[in-house]
Design a protein around this motif. Sequence first.
Motif, mmCIF file in Angstrom:
data_model
loop_
_atom_site.group_PDB
_atom_site.id
_atom_site.type_symbol
_atom_site.label_atom_id
_atom_site.label_comp_id
_atom_site.label_asym_id
_atom_site.label_seq_id
_atom_site.Cartn_x
_atom_site.Cartn_y
_atom_site.Cartn_z
ATOM 1 N N LEU A 43 -15.199 -1.110 -6.095
ATOM 2 C CA LEU A 43 -14.296 -2.025 -6.799
ATOM 3 C C LEU A 43 -12.883 -1.462 -6.867
ATOM 4 N N LEU A 44 -12.748 -0.142 -6.965
ATOM 5 C CA LEU A 44 -11.426 0.469 -7.024
ATOM 6 C C LEU A 44 -10.739 0.465 -5.665
ATOM 7 N N VAL A 45 -11.494 0.662 -4.597
ATOM 8 C CA VAL A 45 -10.925 0.759 -3.250
ATOM 9 C C VAL A 45 -10.642 -0.608 -2.646
ATOM 10 N N LEU A 46 -11.470 -1.603 -2.974
ATOM 11 C CA LEU A 46 -11.368 -2.918 -2.340
ATOM 12 C C LEU A 46 -10.002 -3.570 -2.530
ATOM 13 N N PRO A 47 -9.400 -3.562 -3.754
ATOM 14 C CA PRO A 47 -8.072 -4.176 -3.876
ATOM 15 C C PRO A 47 -7.031 -3.539 -2.974
ATOM 16 N N CYS A 48 -7.114 -2.219 -2.801
ATOM 17 C CA CYS A 48 -6.154 -1.554 -1.902
ATOM 18 C C CYS A 48 -6.295 -2.061 -0.484
ATOM 19 N N CYS A 49 -7.541 -2.273 -0.090
ATOM 20 C CA CYS A 49 -7.780 -2.774 1.284
ATOM 21 C C CYS A 49 -7.281 -4.188 1.440
ATOM 22 N N ILE A 50 -7.371 -4.954 0.328
ATOM 23 C CA ILE A 50 -6.929 -6.347 0.404
ATOM 24 C C ILE A 50 -5.410 -6.431 0.386
ATOM 25 N N LEU A 51 -4.750 -5.610 -0.446
ATOM 26 C CA LEU A 51 -3.306 -5.682 -0.591
ATOM 27 C C LEU A 51 -2.573 -5.072 0.599
ATOM 28 N N HIS A 52 -3.217 -4.132 1.291
ATOM 29 C CA HIS A 52 -2.514 -3.424 2.364
ATOM 30 C C HIS A 52 -1.937 -4.348 3.440
ATOM 31 N N PRO A 53 -2.669 -5.367 3.949
ATOM 32 C CA PRO A 53 -2.083 -6.237 4.976
ATOM 33 C C PRO A 53 -0.826 -6.938 4.494
ATOM 34 N N ALA A 54 -0.790 -7.407 3.224
ATOM 35 C CA ALA A 54 0.407 -8.091 2.715
ATOM 36 C C ALA A 54 1.602 -7.151 2.700
ATOM 37 N N ALA A 55 1.370 -5.899 2.232
ATOM 38 C CA ALA A 55 2.464 -4.933 2.208
ATOM 39 C C ALA A 55 2.951 -4.625 3.626
ATOM 40 N N ALA A 56 2.009 -4.499 4.552
ATOM 41 C CA ALA A 56 2.373 -4.215 5.939
ATOM 42 C C ALA A 56 3.175 -5.373 6.545
ATOM 43 N N ASP B 83 14.895 -4.732 -1.411
ATOM 44 C CA ASP B 83 13.895 -5.761 -1.130
ATOM 45 C C ASP B 83 14.531 -6.851 -0.274
ATOM 46 N N HIS B 84 13.970 -7.094 0.902
ATOM 47 C CA HIS B 84 14.594 -8.057 1.811
ATOM 48 C C HIS B 84 14.609 -9.463 1.245
ATOM 49 N N CYS B 85 13.752 -9.756 0.281
ATOM 50 C CA CYS B 85 13.743 -11.099 -0.312
ATOM 51 C C CYS B 85 14.966 -11.338 -1.204
ATOM 52 N N VAL C 127 18.481 -15.213 2.997
ATOM 53 C CA VAL C 127 17.035 -15.076 3.189
ATOM 54 C C VAL C 127 16.318 -15.684 1.984
ATOM 55 N N THR C 128 15.296 -16.491 2.232
ATOM 56 C CA THR C 128 14.459 -17.044 1.174
ATOM 57 C C THR C 128 13.009 -16.677 1.465
ATOM 58 N N CYS C 129 12.308 -16.225 0.421
ATOM 59 C CA CYS C 129 10.916 -15.818 0.574
ATOM 60 C C CYS C 129 10.011 -16.673 -0.294
ATOM 61 N N ASP C 130 8.748 -16.727 0.078
ATOM 62 C CA ASP C 130 7.741 -17.357 -0.756
ATOM 63 C C ASP C 130 7.469 -16.457 -1.958
ATOM 64 N N ALA C 131 7.483 -17.040 -3.164
ATOM 65 C CA ALA C 131 7.376 -16.243 -4.383
ATOM 66 C C ALA C 131 6.035 -15.535 -4.506
ATOM 67 N N SER C 132 4.980 -16.149 -4.027
ATOM 68 C CA SER C 132 3.651 -15.561 -4.210
ATOM 69 C C SER C 132 3.323 -14.502 -3.156
ATOM 70 N N SER C 133 3.678 -14.771 -1.902
ATOM 71 C CA SER C 133 3.305 -13.848 -0.827
ATOM 72 C C SER C 133 4.428 -12.886 -0.433
ATOM 73 N N GLY C 134 5.683 -13.216 -0.786
ATOM 74 C CA GLY C 134 6.802 -12.373 -0.391
ATOM 75 C C GLY C 134 7.169 -12.496 1.075
ATOM 76 N N GLY D 33 9.234 -12.979 15.047
ATOM 77 C CA GLY D 33 8.317 -12.180 14.244
ATOM 78 C C GLY D 33 8.150 -12.686 12.830
ATOM 79 N N LEU D 34 8.962 -13.660 12.407
ATOM 80 C CA LEU D 34 8.845 -14.234 11.058
ATOM 81 C C LEU D 34 7.877 -15.409 11.120
ATOM 82 N N SER D 35 6.594 -15.114 11.141
ATOM 83 C CA SER D 35 5.583 -16.131 11.451
ATOM 84 C C SER D 35 5.443 -17.195 10.369
ATOM 85 N N ARG D 36 5.903 -16.931 9.145
ATOM 86 C CA ARG D 36 5.822 -17.926 8.071
ATOM 87 C C ARG D 36 7.124 -18.704 7.894
ATOM 88 N N LEU D 37 8.057 -18.532 8.804
ATOM 89 C CA LEU D 37 9.354 -19.204 8.705
ATOM 90 C C LEU D 37 9.162 -20.722 8.801
#
Length: 665
Positions: free
Chosen positions: A13-26, A56-58, A63-70, A92-96
Amino acid sequence: MAALTCRASLLLLLVLPCCILHPAAAQAADERHSLMQIKRAWGDPPVLAAWNGSSDHCTWPYVTCDASSGRVTSLSLANTGVAGPFPDAIGGLSRLTSLNISNNDITSAFPTSLYRCASLRHLDLSLAYLHGELPADIGNGMPLLQAMNLSGNQLSGEIPRSVAKLSYLTQLDLSRNQLAGEIPAELGAMRVLDALDLSSNKLSGDIPPPLAGLQLSSLNLSSNQLQGQVPAGLATAAYDRSFLDNPGLCHADLGPGYLTGVRICAAGSQAASSSGGMWPALRTGLLFIGGTLVVLIVALAFFIVRDIRKRKRAAQDGGWKMTSFQTNLGFGEADILRAITEENLIGSGGSGRVYRAALPAYTNRYIGKDSAVAVKKIRSARKVEERLEREFESEASILGGVRHKNIVRLLCCLSHADSADKLLVYDYMDNGSLDGWLHRHALPNGAGHSASSNEGGLDWPTRIRVAVDAAQGLCYMHHECSPPIVHRNVKTSNILLDSEFRTKVADFGLARMLVQAGTPDTMSAVARSSGYMAPECANTTSVTEKVDVYSFGVVLLELTTGRAASDGGEDGSLAEWVRRLDESGGSIDGATDSRIRNAGFSEEIEFVFRLGLMCTTASPPSSRPTMKVVLQMLLKCSEQTHQKGRATPLLQTLREYTSDFDSTV
């Protein structure tokens, strides 16, 4: 065993959130890297100075970012003066979802890297100098695109049929390009399309009948080479002005008030189809043959008359040679020479006279309509030596290739074989010069703007915008051209204003080069712009960018005081008068132009006043700031002018810069 299982579950349970958050940070780090690549692709322009790796690039401007995902969802860089190729890193800005880089100098073909922006919905690349053909597979990328504006570019070739695959597209604007061929019938299958503008191209052939099945609120096919009968579904009052300037188009006799500028179709074809038999067919054939003969006779007469006129013009205009720096100008030597009359004279100066030439065949790409040009006639006291002639041609070629929204385009140059006379042809600016607006000189007929105050003056927001625009043009020439280009004659009469008060710098040092050929070898002998010349120019021909900084500082003093550069009273020049005022502790408010004194911008006016004082430092020239620094200061002032109440006062910012600069000199 149970305790061991419990500990393992807790660790998971402690490690799983890190694994989930890592892709967003990357992903956020990747997008920050992409934005920095975009900045570098455009040569680190001053307008993107806030884009750096430490914040913070946002929070970065544009530049405008999505508030939830950044994730980055919007890039809005219209009218920022960025220049260079289209950066592949934007892909490379795939959510643009929205991209606007309009009215900049993006010298590329249509960027297929946008295909990677699968979420893109709004795309505006108008007035961006795009060239070449649209890719045939354009409809296979950007599947969610809803609006695409590519107007005012130099796109050529045919409209790809795959555009119809953009099934969500509601607005398509390809106007003011060089597109040719037929309008694809497949566009009629775009059921959600609401606005279609294909005007001012070279499209030919019939209008596809399937277009009549669309429910368009706006349609513009004007200024093309279309022919045939307008489909019945489009021949309605709703599209009254949609087909102007297409001589080959016609419509059924629908009565008055329909389809302005489109003729009624001849009835011969209808009679032939309804009568039947050999006689109607024979009559049609004879009419065709007769019409063809008439056309051939008229064409022959036209070419004969044109040849005669060409010979006459060659006799009158012999010896003139035109060197063009732009494509498809639509005019020649004779058109320019006919405009050199006293009635067309709009100004004169130490290096020559300026004429306005109305040229219906010339289209200004920035306004997309028939326009005029300004012709500067430079006269030299004697024949220019061959070395200086080559130097002039080389510099003219360099300036003719400059593409920047704040620099007046040099369209072409005319040279005479038997004299040193030159004709420089530029885009004409409807609102004249800054000199005319500040000092109430004669203004062009019809000049005016809602931002201008009484008696022909300019309000403060307009003045600071003019200063920023002019500084962007000079900054580009000093810091983004290799080698740097020095103007050598910056003054308010060379800062020109278009119909929307967008500012462009004109008259780079070409005229100075030729006039110098007949005078002593010092800049003082040719610089007749009293009050603008930097002190070091009096004794040397070796100039640096600091000469322009000094002259631009005088312009800033004119903007704040309303005085002319030579209006210094007993002190001689405005710069010297301001320096004496500052040294004696005189009131800046009292020196401020009365037309803006009580407008509520006293801090901003004092800021620009003191910046002008800094730029006009007499010696050493190295103590003057660079144009890049001047631009950054003016951008801060412009931002505060439009958003009052910043945390850091402007004058404190100026004092901090002065302190930092003094410590390095």
